[in-house]
Design a protein around this motif. Structure first.
Motif, PDB file in Angstrom:
ATOM      1  N   LEU A 281       0.847  -1.220  -0.013  1.00  9.23           N
ATOM      2  CA  LEU A 281       0.115  -0.028   0.216  1.00  9.23           C
ATOM      3  C   LEU A 281       0.892   1.166   0.022  1.00  9.23           C
ATOM      4  O   LEU A 281       0.593   2.091  -0.517  1.00  9.23           O
ATOM      5  N   ILE A 282       1.999   1.322   0.858  1.00  4.91           N
ATOM      6  CA  ILE A 282       2.853   2.214   0.685  1.00  4.91           C
ATOM      7  C   ILE A 282       3.536   2.753  -0.630  1.00  4.91           C
ATOM      8  O   ILE A 282       3.359   3.728  -1.110  1.00  4.91           O
ATOM      9  N   PHE A 283       3.830   1.632  -1.492  1.00  3.66           N
ATOM     10  CA  PHE A 283       4.317   1.402  -2.669  1.00  3.66           C
ATOM     11  C   PHE A 283       3.156   2.144  -3.697  1.00  3.66           C
ATOM     12  O   PHE A 283       3.561   3.013  -4.369  1.00  3.66           O
ATOM     13  N   GLU A 284       1.985   1.663  -3.314  1.00  3.23           N
ATOM     14  CA  GLU A 284       0.751   2.208  -4.183  1.00  3.23           C
ATOM     15  C   GLU A 284       0.683   3.646  -4.054  1.00  3.23           C
ATOM     16  O   GLU A 284       0.356   4.311  -5.359  1.00  3.23           O
ATOM     17  N   ILE A 285       0.740   4.256  -2.979  1.00  2.00           N
ATOM     18  CA  ILE A 285       0.307   5.632  -2.454  1.00  2.00           C
ATOM     19  C   ILE A 285       1.635   6.464  -2.850  1.00  2.00           C
ATOM     20  O   ILE A 285       1.380   7.387  -3.530  1.00  2.00           O
ATOM     21  N   GLU A 286       2.841   6.029  -2.284  1.00  3.02           N
ATOM     22  CA  GLU A 286       3.748   6.907  -2.338  1.00  3.02           C
ATOM     23  C   GLU A 286       5.057   6.698  -3.369  1.00  3.02           C
ATOM     24  O   GLU A 286       6.044   7.314  -3.683  1.00  3.02           O
ATOM     25  N   GLY A 287       4.835   5.192  -4.037  1.00  5.85           N
ATOM     26  CA  GLY A 287       5.676   5.055  -4.906  1.00  5.85           C
ATOM     27  C   GLY A 287       6.838   4.521  -4.259  1.00  5.85           C
ATOM     28  O   GLY A 287       7.012   4.666  -2.868  1.00  5.85           O
ATOM     29  N   GLU A 288       7.737   3.942  -5.160  1.00  6.96           N
ATOM     30  CA  GLU A 288       9.164   3.467  -4.397  1.00  6.96           C
ATOM     31  C   GLU A 288       9.963   4.656  -3.541  1.00  6.96           C
ATOM     32  O   GLU A 288      10.395   4.371  -2.412  1.00  6.96           O
ATOM     33  N   PRO A 289       9.929   6.055  -4.349  1.00  6.98           N
ATOM     34  CA  PRO A 289      10.668   6.867  -3.455  1.00  6.98           C
ATOM     35  C   PRO A 289      10.154   7.032  -2.225  1.00  6.98           C
ATOM     36  O   PRO A 289      10.815   7.504  -1.179  1.00  6.98           O
ATOM     37  N   GLY A 290       8.816   7.203  -2.004  1.00  2.58           N
ATOM     38  CA  GLY A 290       8.151   7.414  -0.887  1.00  2.58           C
ATOM     39  C   GLY A 290       8.569   6.366   0.271  1.00  2.58           C
ATOM     40  O   GLY A 290       8.827   6.926   1.370  1.00  2.58           O
ATOM     41  N   PHE A 291       8.374   5.095  -0.206  1.00  2.00           N
ATOM     42  CA  PHE A 291       8.666   4.085   0.657  1.00  2.00           C
ATOM     43  C   PHE A 291      10.549   4.085   1.071  1.00  2.00           C
ATOM     44  O   PHE A 291      10.703   3.745   2.328  1.00  2.00           O
ATOM     45  N   ARG A 292      11.308   4.426   0.203  1.00  2.00           N
ATOM     46  CA  ARG A 292      12.725   4.445   0.512  1.00  2.00           C
ATOM     47  C   ARG A 292      12.930   5.295   1.312  1.00  2.00           C
ATOM     48  O   ARG A 292      13.907   5.228   2.300  1.00  2.00           O
ATOM     49  N   SER A 293      12.384   6.566   1.441  1.00  4.74           N
ATOM     50  CA  SER A 293      12.597   7.551   2.277  1.00  4.74           C
ATOM     51  C   SER A 293      12.256   7.102   3.813  1.00  4.74           C
ATOM     52  O   SER A 293      12.773   7.271   4.558  1.00  4.74           O
ATOM     53  N   ARG A 294      11.124   6.709   3.976  1.00 11.12           N
ATOM     54  CA  ARG A 294      10.586   6.047   5.204  1.00 11.12           C
ATOM     55  C   ARG A 294      11.484   4.979   5.757  1.00 11.12           C
ATOM     56  O   ARG A 294      11.870   4.870   6.909  1.00 11.12           O
ATOM     57  N   GLU A 295      12.147   3.955   4.947  1.00  7.17           N
ATOM     58  CA  GLU A 295      12.924   3.019   5.043  1.00  7.17           C
ATOM     59  C   GLU A 295      14.258   3.532   5.690  1.00  7.17           C
ATOM     60  O   GLU A 295      14.777   3.113   6.639  1.00  7.17           O
ATOM     61  N   SER A 296      14.983   4.714   4.903  1.00  5.79           N
ATOM     62  CA  SER A 296      15.973   5.147   5.543  1.00  5.79           C
ATOM     63  C   SER A 296      15.841   5.759   6.964  1.00  5.79           C
ATOM     64  O   SER A 296      16.744   5.716   7.787  1.00  5.79           O
ATOM     65  N   GLY A 297      14.638   6.439   7.415  1.00  3.65           N
ATOM     66  CA  GLY A 297      14.543   6.920   8.611  1.00  3.65           C
ATOM     67  C   GLY A 297      14.361   5.742   9.489  1.00  3.65           C
ATOM     68  O   GLY A 297      14.982   6.081  10.736  1.00  3.65           O
ATOM     69  N   VAL A 298      13.672   4.665   9.068  1.00  5.24           N
ATOM     70  CA  VAL A 298      13.567   3.658  10.207  1.00  5.24           C
ATOM     71  C   VAL A 298      14.972   2.864  10.405  1.00  5.24           C
ATOM     72  O   VAL A 298      15.373   2.637  11.481  1.00  5.24           O
TER      73      VAL A 298
END
Length: 170
Positions: free
Chosen positions: A47-64
């Protein structure tokens, strides 16, 4: 060097499975960056990929990854693409021991082919996509790995035993 252990590798390499058992054996706390993203957002990765795309997911991933890497005495299973970000590679290299769980594309395909929670494999030719991902990411995993271990034809218990021996030698 901290007492952290970071597992890197492609999807299906066994990071979560190996990580849980390794953490138990070494009396460390286990985290999976994808599961932590889902816990923090309340939604699943597709769902994160669907809404934010891979860049949005990767940003969240870096923070985590940055948050978790600042902890101590953990085993962290990273997402397969976490190493695409140079900052993530630097954080992982500086904050712990990096283990690259390596598997062949064929083995990865066998392990992931029925998994619908792998957004990058929802393509016409998922096996070809895995080949592309392997070609792109393998050099990056190798670049930061303190230990490289082949996960292809072994039990999880055997892998963890080998990793314990390799870690003791560092």
């Amino acid at each position: 060097m901290t007492s952290n252990i970071f597992l890197v590798g492609l999807m299906g390499a066994g990071k979560t499975t190996v990580g849980k058992l390794l953490a138990k054996h070494l009396n460390k706390t286990f985290f999976d960056s994808d599961q932590e993203i889902e816990r923090r957002t309340g939604v699943n990765i597709p769902l994160i990929f669907e809404i934010e795309g891979e860049p949005g997911f990767r940003s969240r991933e870096s923070g985590v990854i940055a948050d978790l890497a600042n902890m101590d005495n953990i085993v962290l299973a990273t997402g397969g693409g976490a190493i695409l970000n140079a900052q993530n590679r630097e954080v992982l290299s500086q904050r712990g021991t990096v283990i690259y769980l390596r598997a062949t594309v064929d083995d990865l395909w066998q392990r992931t082919r029925h998994d619908k929670n792998r957004p990058l494999l929802q393509t016409q030719d998922p096996q070809e996509k895995l080949k592309e991902l392997f070609a792109l990411r393998d050099p990056l995993y190798r670049e930061i790995a303190d230990i490289i271990i082949d996960t292809s034809k072994q039990s999880v218990q055997n892998l963890v035993h080998q990793l314990e021996e390799k870690l003791a030698q560092l």
